[in-house]
Design a protein around this motif. Structure first.
Motif, PDB file in Angstrom:
ATOM      1  N   VAL A  44     -19.705  16.292 -55.997  1.00  0.00           N
ATOM      2  CA  VAL A  44     -19.947  14.852 -56.078  1.00  0.00           C
ATOM      3  C   VAL A  44     -18.648  14.062 -55.890  1.00  0.00           C
ATOM      4  O   VAL A  44     -18.616  13.056 -55.192  1.00  0.00           O
ATOM      5  N   ALA A  45     -17.569  14.530 -56.514  1.00  0.00           N
ATOM      6  CA  ALA A  45     -16.286  13.859 -56.360  1.00  0.00           C
ATOM      7  C   ALA A  45     -15.796  13.925 -54.919  1.00  0.00           C
ATOM      8  O   ALA A  45     -15.254  12.956 -54.390  1.00  0.00           O
ATOM      9  N   VAL A  47     -17.666  14.222 -52.167  1.00  0.00           N
ATOM     10  CA  VAL A  47     -18.509  13.385 -51.306  1.00  0.00           C
ATOM     11  C   VAL A  47     -18.238  11.912 -51.559  1.00  0.00           C
ATOM     12  O   VAL A  47     -18.120  11.130 -50.614  1.00  0.00           O
ATOM     13  N   SER A  48     -18.116  11.515 -52.803  1.00  0.00           N
ATOM     14  CA  SER A  48     -17.912  10.091 -53.100  1.00  0.00           C
ATOM     15  C   SER A  48     -16.510   9.633 -52.731  1.00  0.00           C
ATOM     16  O   SER A  48     -16.301   8.448 -52.488  1.00  0.00           O
ATOM     17  N   ARG A  49     -15.565  10.541 -52.657  1.00  0.00           N
ATOM     18  CA  ARG A  49     -14.206  10.178 -52.266  1.00  0.00           C
ATOM     19  C   ARG A  49     -14.161   9.714 -50.823  1.00  0.00           C
ATOM     20  O   ARG A  49     -13.412   8.821 -50.458  1.00  0.00           O
ATOM     21  N   ARG A  51     -16.524   8.128 -49.239  1.00  0.00           N
ATOM     22  CA  ARG A  51     -17.255   6.878 -49.046  1.00  0.00           C
ATOM     23  C   ARG A  51     -16.508   5.671 -49.576  1.00  0.00           C
ATOM     24  O   ARG A  51     -16.738   4.563 -49.136  1.00  0.00           O
ATOM     25  N   MET A  52     -15.640   5.855 -50.537  1.00  0.00           N
ATOM     26  CA  MET A  52     -14.947   4.726 -51.141  1.00  0.00           C
ATOM     27  C   MET A  52     -13.702   4.371 -50.310  1.00  0.00           C
ATOM     28  O   MET A  52     -13.007   5.274 -49.855  1.00  0.00           O
TER      29      MET A  52
END
Length: 53
Positions: A44-45, A47-49, A51-52
């Motif tokens: 999750v970290a 993948v979300s890294r 996108r931000m």
């Protein structure tokens, strides 16, 4: 989380060598749970890294 998984895996190994089957099984279960949670959080970290901004 990976640290806790390793700690519980070592506890399970030592307990199984000393003949404490119940403690070994419970420690193994905790080690697997912590490992799965750590892998999920790492994915999750990762993948979300991306996108931000």
């Amino acid at each position: 989380m990976f640290r806790w998984a390793i700690i519980f895996a070592v506890i399970a190994l030592i307990a199984s060598l000393l003949g404490f089957g119940g403690v070994a099984g419970l420690s193994q279960d905790f080690a697997i749970i912590f490992l799965v949670v750590a892998i999920i959080l790492a994915v999750v970290a990762f993948v979300s890294r991306g996108r931000m901004p």
